[in-house]
Structure formats: structure tokens, C-alpha cells
Design a protein around this motif. Structure first.
Motif, mmCIF file in Angstrom:
data_model
loop_
_atom_site.group_PDB
_atom_site.id
_atom_site.type_symbol
_atom_site.label_atom_id
_atom_site.label_comp_id
_atom_site.label_asym_id
_atom_site.label_seq_id
_atom_site.Cartn_x
_atom_site.Cartn_y
_atom_site.Cartn_z
ATOM 1 N N LYS A 48 52.137 -47.204 3.850
ATOM 2 C CA LYS A 48 51.226 -45.844 3.866
ATOM 3 C C LYS A 48 50.911 -45.170 2.635
ATOM 4 O O LYS A 48 51.469 -45.049 1.530
ATOM 5 C CB LYS A 48 52.409 -44.449 4.470
ATOM 6 N N LEU A 49 49.175 -44.945 3.225
ATOM 7 C CA LEU A 49 48.571 -44.113 1.299
ATOM 8 C C LEU A 49 50.144 -43.034 1.331
ATOM 9 O O LEU A 49 50.218 -42.771 -0.004
ATOM 10 C CB LEU A 49 47.833 -44.015 1.983
ATOM 11 N N TYR A 50 50.073 -41.962 2.233
ATOM 12 C CA TYR A 50 50.712 -41.265 1.853
ATOM 13 C C TYR A 50 52.316 -40.532 1.974
ATOM 14 O O TYR A 50 52.491 -40.347 1.139
ATOM 15 C CB TYR A 50 50.475 -39.880 2.829
ATOM 16 N N GLU A 51 52.652 -41.931 2.569
ATOM 17 C CA GLU A 51 54.866 -42.213 1.972
ATOM 18 C C GLU A 51 54.438 -43.836 1.887
ATOM 19 O O GLU A 51 54.978 -44.757 2.478
ATOM 20 C CB GLU A 51 55.003 -41.859 3.138
ATOM 21 N N ASP A 100 43.734 -48.835 2.948
ATOM 22 C CA ASP A 100 42.474 -48.323 1.786
ATOM 23 C C ASP A 100 42.301 -50.125 0.697
ATOM 24 O O ASP A 100 43.832 -49.575 0.886
ATOM 25 C CB ASP A 100 43.502 -46.622 1.294
ATOM 26 N N PRO A 105 46.051 -45.122 -5.052
ATOM 27 C CA PRO A 105 45.785 -43.963 -3.878
ATOM 28 C C PRO A 105 45.435 -42.460 -4.774
ATOM 29 O O PRO A 105 44.902 -42.100 -3.223
ATOM 30 C CB PRO A 105 47.228 -44.116 -4.241
ATOM 31 N N GLU A 106 45.748 -42.420 -5.442
ATOM 32 C CA GLU A 106 45.190 -40.795 -5.970
ATOM 33 C C GLU A 106 43.383 -40.713 -5.659
ATOM 34 O O GLU A 106 43.210 -39.821 -5.150
ATOM 35 C CB GLU A 106 45.007 -40.693 -7.352
ATOM 36 N N LYS A 109 42.897 -40.640 -2.170
ATOM 37 C CA LYS A 109 43.740 -38.886 -1.492
ATOM 38 C C LYS A 109 42.744 -37.950 -1.820
ATOM 39 O O LYS A 109 42.289 -37.262 -0.928
ATOM 40 C CB LYS A 109 44.998 -38.770 -2.217
ATOM 41 N N ASN A 117 40.266 -36.857 7.012
ATOM 42 C CA ASN A 117 40.283 -38.320 7.247
ATOM 43 C C ASN A 117 40.497 -38.192 8.820
ATOM 44 O O ASN A 117 41.094 -37.820 9.540
ATOM 45 C CB ASN A 117 41.786 -37.478 6.114
#
Lengths: 180, 174
Positions: A48-51, A100, A105-106, A109, A117
Motif C-alpha cells: 500500500k502507498l500509505y502503509e 501508483d 512514494p513521497e 503523496k 485522493n
């Protein structure tokens, strides 16, 4: 009669050229028909992008249809498509999965913080290896995948309002009729 | 060849010859520059890969030159600098290390990107027109030529007849 023959040949040529011009306005000459259409989507396991420690696999998403949208912060056309996704995501009736593609990743985000989003699930493919299995060759690309994991529809290039109403929504409606 | 000039016209001639020689030299330099820059950009497109041996490198170059980059459409995978072409080159390299044959690698790419990636399209129902279209056009052209020749020869026999007194059309359009 035989003196008119060159004229008819000329008219025929003009018609041929006219057809060529018309044909190129009717379809995107850059779009390659995917051989994966109506075939099972390739298996994937992506973080996952955020985790980043949590992964999402193909089997996790089985059961309900979803729209897999390949995007990236470096992709200009994705910025064109994004407002449409933002507006249409709640009305689609299927889960919108963000993919993505080859992105830091940064950067992704930051981009999502700036543009919004619309995605229910967000996965990241930084090396771009899984994307090859999907036949992705650029962003944006969108795959409609049914509850059994079969790719039912693919759109290459930005999702426009036109494409959503004339192609995507009918495809989703057909899916929902199949699996009540 | 070198010669000595004692007369003015001869000197002028050798002077002109000198200009021509200079132009030739300039052309050489330009061509050389083109060659150097062309190879420089080529080298930029292809990053070095850790090939096991020279034969493998040659095989890799030949294979990627037969495959079309899906993104940049009129470039081969070998030439293209697009990110997807780089990824696919890496993928092909990896598949080669795993002992896959050229045919297997082509199948791998066709399964993902369709026949589009092949510069040499396979013969099947959908590509019949592509393969035999030129032959059809050739046959059509031959038919037109045959018809024209027949018409000419018929017109030629009637034009010579004394009973045909109208001199307006002898069958010769030109």
C-alpha cells in the motif's frame, strides 16, 4: 466513358484518404488493443502507498468488481484525468483502486495531497515489474476487473467525462447485471 | 598528384582544385562528426548490461532490434529511450539469464502487449490482408494492363479499316 476513368480513379483516391482521416479521428492510433481483455488479471502482490508494510494481492480484491487506475505523479495526462476521477468516483458504484506506477512514494503523496485522493485502495509499484504483467506501457491506463478477477474493460489514456458515460458506466452496468 | 603550373589558366585550375579538396576535407570532418554524435546518442539510449559473454550480447541486440517499443511506436526496443523500453529491455535480459529462448521471450511479450510488439507480424486470419494485400493490388494492376492492351489491339485493327472514315479517335489517347 474511358476518358472519365481517371476522374473516377481520382474520386476513389480522395475517398480513401478521407476514410483514413476519419478513421484516425475515430480511434486513438496510440492505443494498442490489450490481449488481456476478458482474461484473468495477472496475479500481483503490491504494498500500500500509505502503509508500505501492508500488501494487497489480487485475491484480496476478489469478490467485487473494481476499477484499477494506473497513475503517477510524473504523468502529465494523469493531471488531466484526475478531476474526472474525483468527480465520478462516488457515482461509479465500484471500488476505485489507485495503482501508483514507477513513482517515488513521497512524490505520489505530495501529488495526491495537492490534487485530492479519489481512491479507495492505493497500491504502489515502484519498480514497475507488475505493470509489465498488466501490459501497461504508459500512464494513465484503467482496467475494469470483475469479482472473479477477469479484466473486462481497458481504457488507455486519460478518462474523460465522455469515456466515463459512453464506455465505463455501461461496462460497469453490464457487470452488475451479471452478478446481482 | 602534384604538378607545377607555369601558366595563369593552369594556376587558376589548380586553385579551384584546392577549393574542391578543401570542401572534400570539410565534408569528411562533417561526416565524421555526424558519426561520432550518432553513436554517442545511441550509447545514451542503451545502458550497459552485465552480459555473460559476447554471444549473449549479440543475441540480445538482435532480439531487441526485432521488437517494437509499445510506447514510442516507431522505435525498436533496442533504440528507444522511453522508460517502458528500458524496463522491457531489463526484463528481456532477466528472461535470457533464466535460459528462455528468443521464441519464449517473444511469446512473453505478445501475451502482454499483443502482436503489436512484433515487427514481423505472424501469418493468421487477421493478418491475411496485410500479407496478401500487395499481391491483390499487383493482380488488379495486371488486370487493368491486360484490359488496356486488348482494347488497344482491337482499336488498332479497326482503325486501319478503310470503312471507318471518322478520324477523330484512333484509339491513341496521347
Amino acid at each position: 466513358m474511358s476518358r472519365l476513368l481517371p476522374f473516377f480513379a481520382f474520386v476513389l483516391l480522395v475517398e480513401l484518404f478521407g476514410f483514413g482521416i476519419w478513421w484516425n479521428t475515430q480511434h486513438d492510433p496510440q492505443a494498442i488493443p490489450s490481449p488481456l481483455l476478458n482474461k484473468p488479471a495477472p496475479a500481483f502482490v503490491l504494498p500500500k502507498l500509505y502503509e508500505p508494510t501492508v500488501t494487497v494481492s489480487k485475491s484480496d480484491l476478489l469478490g467485487k468488481p473494481y476499477l484499477l487506475n494506473v497513475f503517477a505523479s510524473w504523468c502529465v495526462e494523469c493531471g488531466v484525468e484526475h478531476p474526472v476521477l474525483q468527480a465520478e468516483a462516488p457515482t461509479l458504484g465500484v471500488l476505485l483502486v489507485g495503482y501508483d506506477y514507477k513513482d517515488a512514494p513521497e512524490d505520489a503523496k505530495h501529488w495526491l495531497a495537492e490534487h485530492g485522493n479519489p481512491y479507495g485502495v492505493l497500491i504502489a509499484d515502484q519498480p514497475g515489474q507488475t505493470a509489465i504483467d498488466f501490459g501497461v506501457y504508459g500512464a494513465p491506463e484503467s482496467f475494469l476487473i470483475d469479482g472473479k478477477g477477469v479484466i473486462r474493460y481497458k481504457h488507455i489514456g486519460p478518462m474523460t467525462e465522455d469515456v466515463v458515460t459512453s464506455e465505463l458506466k455501461p461496462a460497469i452496468a453490464a457487470l452488475q447485471k451479471e452478478t446481482p | 598528384m602534384r604538378s607545377f603550373c607555369r601558366s595563369a589558366p593552369c594556376a587558376r585550375k589548380s586553385f579551384r582544385l584546392g577549393i574542391v579538396r578543401a570542401q572534400g576535407a570539410l565534408l569528411h570532418v562533417l561526416l565524421l562528426a555526424c558519426l561520432v554524435f550518432a553513436s554517442a546518442t545511441h550509447a545514451q539510449a542503451i545502458e550497459p548490461m552485465p552480459f555473460a559473454n559476447h554471444a549473449q550480447e549479440v543475441r540480445f541486440q538482435q532480439l531487441t532490434a526485432q521488437l517494437r517499443c509499445p510506447m514510442c511506436q516507431n522505435e525498436t526496443l533496442a533504440d528507444s529511450n522511453a522508460p517502458i523500453a528500458r524496463d522491457l529491455r531489463n526484463q528481456i535480459f532477466q528472461l535470457m539469464q533464466h535460459g528462455q529462448s528468443d521464441e519464449q521471450i517473444k511469446q512473453y511479450l505478445v501475451a502482454r502487449y499483443s502482436d503489436y510488439v512484433l515487427y514481423d507480424p505472424p501469418l493468421k486470419l487477421g493478418t491475411m490482408l496485410l500479407w496478401f494485400g500487395p499481391l491483390l493490388i499487383l493482380l488488379g494492376g495486371a488486370g487493368v494492363v491486360l484490359m488496356a492492351i486488348r482494347k488497344r489491339s482491337r482499336a488498332g485493327t479497326t482503325a486501319g479499316m478503310p470503312s471507318d472514315s471518322t478520324p477523330t479517335d484512333n484509339g491513341d489517347d496521347w
